[in-house]
Design a protein around this motif. Structure first.
Motif, mmCIF file in Angstrom:
data_model
loop_
_atom_site.group_PDB
_atom_site.id
_atom_site.type_symbol
_atom_site.label_atom_id
_atom_site.label_comp_id
_atom_site.label_asym_id
_atom_site.label_seq_id
_atom_site.Cartn_x
_atom_site.Cartn_y
_atom_site.Cartn_z
ATOM 1 N N ASN A 154 8.886 22.915 7.215
ATOM 2 C CA ASN A 154 8.460 22.929 8.612
ATOM 3 C C ASN A 154 8.324 21.490 9.108
ATOM 4 N N LYS A 155 9.163 21.124 10.092
ATOM 5 C CA LYS A 155 9.162 19.744 10.582
ATOM 6 C C LYS A 155 7.857 19.389 11.284
ATOM 7 N N ASP A 156 7.300 20.326 12.040
ATOM 8 C CA ASP A 156 6.020 20.064 12.712
ATOM 9 C C ASP A 156 4.927 19.789 11.686
ATOM 10 N N GLN A 157 4.943 20.551 10.588
ATOM 11 C CA GLN A 157 3.944 20.332 9.552
ATOM 12 C C GLN A 157 4.156 19.000 8.841
ATOM 13 N N GLN A 158 5.422 18.586 8.709
ATOM 14 C CA GLN A 158 5.707 17.283 8.109
ATOM 15 C C GLN A 158 5.024 16.179 8.906
ATOM 16 N N LYS A 159 5.077 16.283 10.234
ATOM 17 C CA LYS A 159 4.451 15.295 11.103
ATOM 18 C C LYS A 159 2.935 15.327 10.951
ATOM 19 N N ASN A 160 2.360 16.543 10.936
ATOM 20 C CA ASN A 160 0.904 16.673 10.767
ATOM 21 C C ASN A 160 0.451 16.142 9.407
ATOM 22 N N ASN A 161 1.288 16.337 8.404
ATOM 23 C CA ASN A 161 0.935 15.917 7.047
ATOM 24 C C ASN A 161 0.836 14.403 6.898
ATOM 25 N N GLN A 162 1.496 13.676 7.794
ATOM 26 C CA GLN A 162 1.427 12.213 7.728
ATOM 27 C C GLN A 162 -0.014 11.727 7.900
ATOM 28 N N LYS A 163 -0.802 12.480 8.674
ATOM 29 C CA LYS A 163 -2.218 12.140 8.846
ATOM 30 C C LYS A 163 -3.098 12.909 7.866
ATOM 31 N N LEU A 164 -2.764 14.184 7.645
ATOM 32 C CA LEU A 164 -3.637 15.055 6.851
ATOM 33 C C LEU A 164 -3.632 14.721 5.364
ATOM 34 N N LEU A 165 -2.438 14.599 4.778
ATOM 35 C CA LEU A 165 -2.364 14.473 3.317
ATOM 36 C C LEU A 165 -3.054 13.227 2.764
ATOM 37 N N PRO A 166 -2.944 12.047 3.432
ATOM 38 C CA PRO A 166 -3.676 10.883 2.906
ATOM 39 C C PRO A 166 -5.187 11.102 2.876
ATOM 40 N N ILE A 167 -5.707 11.826 3.855
ATOM 41 C CA ILE A 167 -7.148 12.119 3.874
ATOM 42 C C ILE A 167 -7.494 13.040 2.715
ATOM 43 N N LEU A 168 -6.679 14.073 2.519
ATOM 44 C CA LEU A 168 -6.929 15.009 1.421
ATOM 45 C C LEU A 168 -6.835 14.304 0.069
ATOM 46 N N GLU A 169 -5.906 13.354 -0.054
ATOM 47 C CA GLU A 169 -5.778 12.599 -1.308
ATOM 48 C C GLU A 169 -7.031 11.772 -1.580
ATOM 49 N N LYS A 170 -7.573 11.156 -0.524
ATOM 50 C CA LYS A 170 -8.832 10.410 -0.680
ATOM 51 C C LYS A 170 -9.960 11.330 -1.133
ATOM 52 N N LEU A 171 -10.024 12.505 -0.515
ATOM 53 C CA LEU A 171 -11.075 13.471 -0.851
ATOM 54 C C LEU A 171 -10.937 13.947 -2.295
ATOM 55 N N ILE A 172 -9.713 14.219 -2.717
ATOM 56 C CA ILE A 172 -9.501 14.691 -4.091
ATOM 57 C C ILE A 172 -9.961 13.636 -5.097
ATOM 58 N N ALA A 173 -9.622 12.376 -4.843
ATOM 59 C CA ALA A 173 -10.025 11.299 -5.749
ATOM 60 C C ALA A 173 -11.542 11.164 -5.801
ATOM 61 N N CYS A 174 -12.178 11.303 -4.649
ATOM 62 C CA CYS A 174 -13.637 11.170 -4.560
ATOM 63 C C CYS A 174 -14.344 12.347 -5.223
ATOM 64 N N LEU A 175 -13.960 13.565 -4.835
ATOM 65 C CA LEU A 175 -14.644 14.769 -5.306
ATOM 66 C C LEU A 175 -14.420 15.016 -6.791
ATOM 67 N N SER A 176 -13.263 14.624 -7.307
ATOM 68 C CA SER A 176 -12.978 14.845 -8.730
ATOM 69 C C SER A 176 -13.892 14.015 -9.620
ATOM 70 N N GLU A 177 -14.504 12.964 -9.053
ATOM 71 C CA GLU A 177 -15.479 12.158 -9.786
ATOM 72 C C GLU A 177 -16.908 12.653 -9.579
ATOM 73 N N GLY A 178 -17.038 13.783 -8.886
ATOM 74 C CA GLY A 178 -18.366 14.344 -8.626
ATOM 75 C C GLY A 178 -19.115 13.648 -7.515
ATOM 76 N N LYS A 179 -18.407 12.851 -6.703
ATOM 77 C CA LYS A 179 -19.039 12.129 -5.598
ATOM 78 C C LYS A 179 -18.985 12.961 -4.318
ATOM 79 N N LEU A 180 -19.929 12.703 -3.415
ATOM 80 C CA LEU A 180 -19.983 13.422 -2.152
ATOM 81 C C LEU A 180 -18.921 12.899 -1.191
#
Length: 368
Positions: A154-180
Motif C-alpha cells: 500500500n503506497k499510502d501506508q508506505q508514506k505514513n510509515n516514514q513517520k510511524l515506523l521510526p517512532i515504533l522502533e524507538k519505543l521497541i528499543a525503550c520498552l524491551s529494556e523495561g523502561k517507560l
C-alpha cells in the motif's frame, strides 16, 4: 485521554483500603493476593476550599462540588504481561484510565503479607514498571509488524510509515529494556501519531507512599527511595497512611475529621492531596456558578474557551452561546460581595474567544 485515575500496585500494598477511604464505598480488602479481581469504580468529590468560601459569601439552597473518578485495579505481579495472576485482565483495565496512582508499600508489618516477602520499594516499583513496559512492548511490536506488511503493498501506508515506523522502533528499543515510554520525551506530533496505541507507560504517574502513622510527619527511608525514583521520572509523590485515611473516612462530620487531623498535626488528609494532584495532572480545572439556588463547581479542560465551558453545563448553552459574565473567585474573596465585584469593575463580559481560567465564576447568556 480518559479523565480518571487508576490505583495500581503489587498485591497487599493497601490499594483497596485507600480506594475505600477515597470513595467511602468499601471495596473488598483482605490479607491475601488478588482480593480485587474486577476493578472497583468510585466517584469522589474534589476538595476545593474556594467553593467553601463562595458558599459563605453567596449562600445557596444546594452545594455541588466537582467530582472525579477513581478505579481500583487488582494487584499486578511479576509475569502479569504474560498472563500471570490474571495479568491480561488487569492490564486491560489500566489502559482505560488517564493517570496512574501507583501505591507503594512503605511500612513494616510482619502481620501483613508482602507478595515478595520483603519491603523493597525499588524492586516493587521496578516489577510494576517492567510488566507495564512489556505489555506495551507487545502492543507496539504487533503494530510494527502489521504496518510493515501493509507498507509493502500500500503506497499510502508506505508514506505514513516514514513517520510511524521510526517512532515504533524507538519505543521497541525503550520498552524491551523495561523502561517507560514516557522516558523518551516524545513531542506532540509523535504522540498524536501513536495515540491510538493507548500505551500504559505514556500515562502520568503519581506515586502514593502508604506509610505507618509514625512516618507522616517525616519521611522514612522507604519514602525517600520513592521520592528519588519519582524525581528521575518527573513524577509526583503523595504520602498517605491508609490506616488513618480509613479512620477519617468513617467519621460522620467535617468537624470530627478536622479535629482528628489537627491532633495528628496535619492540615488536610493525604487523600485530598491525591485527588487534587490527579485532577490537575489530567489538565482538569474548575469554574463556578453561584446563586441563591445553587453554588456549583464545574470541571473543564485547561484551554477551553467560553462556549466549550458553557457546553459542560448543557450542550444547548454551547450551541446558543452569546456572552459570558465572568469574574474570578479571588475578586469575590477580596471584595466580599458580587455587588462590590461589579462596582469595582471586576465583572466582565466575555465572548467566544475567551479562554476560561481556573477559578472563574461564570454566568452564560445563550439563545436556542
Amino acid at each position: 485521554m480518559s479523565l480518571n485515575c487508576g490505583i495500581v500496585g503489587l498485591p497487599n500494598v493497601g490499594k483497596s483500603t485507600i480506594f475505600s477511604a477515597l470513595t467511602s464505598a468499601p471495596a473488598e480488602s483482605a490479607n491475601y493476593p488478588f482480593c480485587t479481581i474486577d476493578p472497583n469504580v468510585g466517584m469522589v468529590n474534589v476538595p476545593d476550599i474556594r467553593l467553601d468560601k463562595i458558599v459563605e459569601l453567596i449562600p445557596p439552597a444546594k452545594i455541588i462540588p466537582a467530582t472525579f473518578e477513581f478505579v481500583d485495579i487488582a494487584g499486578l505481579v511479576e509475569g502479569a504481561s504474560k498472563g500471570e495472576g490474571l495479568g491480561n485482565r488487569f492490564l486491560a483495565s489500566i489502559r482505560e484510565v488517564g493517570v496512574l496512582s501507583h501505591v507503594v508499600r512503605c511500612f513494616d508489618n510482619e502481620d501483613i503479607i508482602h507478595v515478595n516477602n520483603k519491603i523493597d520499594p525499588i524492586n516493587d516499583i521496578s516489577t510494576i514498571n517492567i510488566e507495564l513496559a512489556f505489555s506495551d512492548l507487545d502492543t507496539v511490536e504487533k503494530r510494527y509488524s502489521k504496518m510493515s506488511k501493509m507498507g509493502r503493498v500500500n503506497k499510502d501506508q508506505q508514506k505514513n510509515n516514514q513517520k510511524l515506523l521510526p517512532i515504533l522502533e524507538k519505543l521497541i528499543a525503550c520498552l524491551s529494556e523495561g523502561k517507560l515510554a514516557l522516558s523518551l520525551d516524545l513531542d506532540e506530533e509523535q504522540l498524536e501519531i501513536i495515540y491510538d496505541l493507548h500505551l500504559i507507560t505514556l500515562k502520568p504517574v503519581i506515586y502514593v507512599c502508604n506509610v505507618d502513622e509514625d512516618s507522616l510527619e517525616e519521611d522514612n527511608e522507604y519514602v525517600k527511595i520513592v521520592r528519588n525514583i519519582a524525581k528521575e521520572e518527573n513524577s509526583e509523590v503523595v504520602v498517605i497512611c491508609g490506616k488513618i485515611e480509613a479512620e477519617i473516612a468513617e467519621m460522620e462530620s467535617d468537624d470530627d475529621r478536622n479535629e482528628f487531623l489537627e491532633a495528628l498535626g496535619l492540615k488536610e488528609s493525604g487523600l485530598n492531596q491525591l485527588i487534587r494532584s490527579a485532577y490537575h495532572i489530567l489538565g482538569m480545572r474548575t469554574f463556578f456558578t453561584a446563586g441563591s439556588d445553587e453554588d456549583r463547581a464545574w470541571t473543564f479542560k485547561a484551554g477551553f474557551k467560553a462556549p466549550q465551558a458553557a457546553g459542560v453545563i448543557h450542550t444547548d448553552f454551547e450551541k446558543g452561546f452569546i456572552k459570558a459574565e465572568v469574574y474570578n473567585c479571588e475578586d469575590l474573596f477580596d471584595l466580599g460581595t458580587e455587588q462590590q465585584v461589579k462596582i469595582k469593575g471586576k465583572l466582565r463580559m466575555e465572548g467566544k474567544d475567551y479562554i476560561v481560567k481556573d477559578g472563574d465564576v461564570m454566568h452564560f447568556r445563550f439563545n436556542v
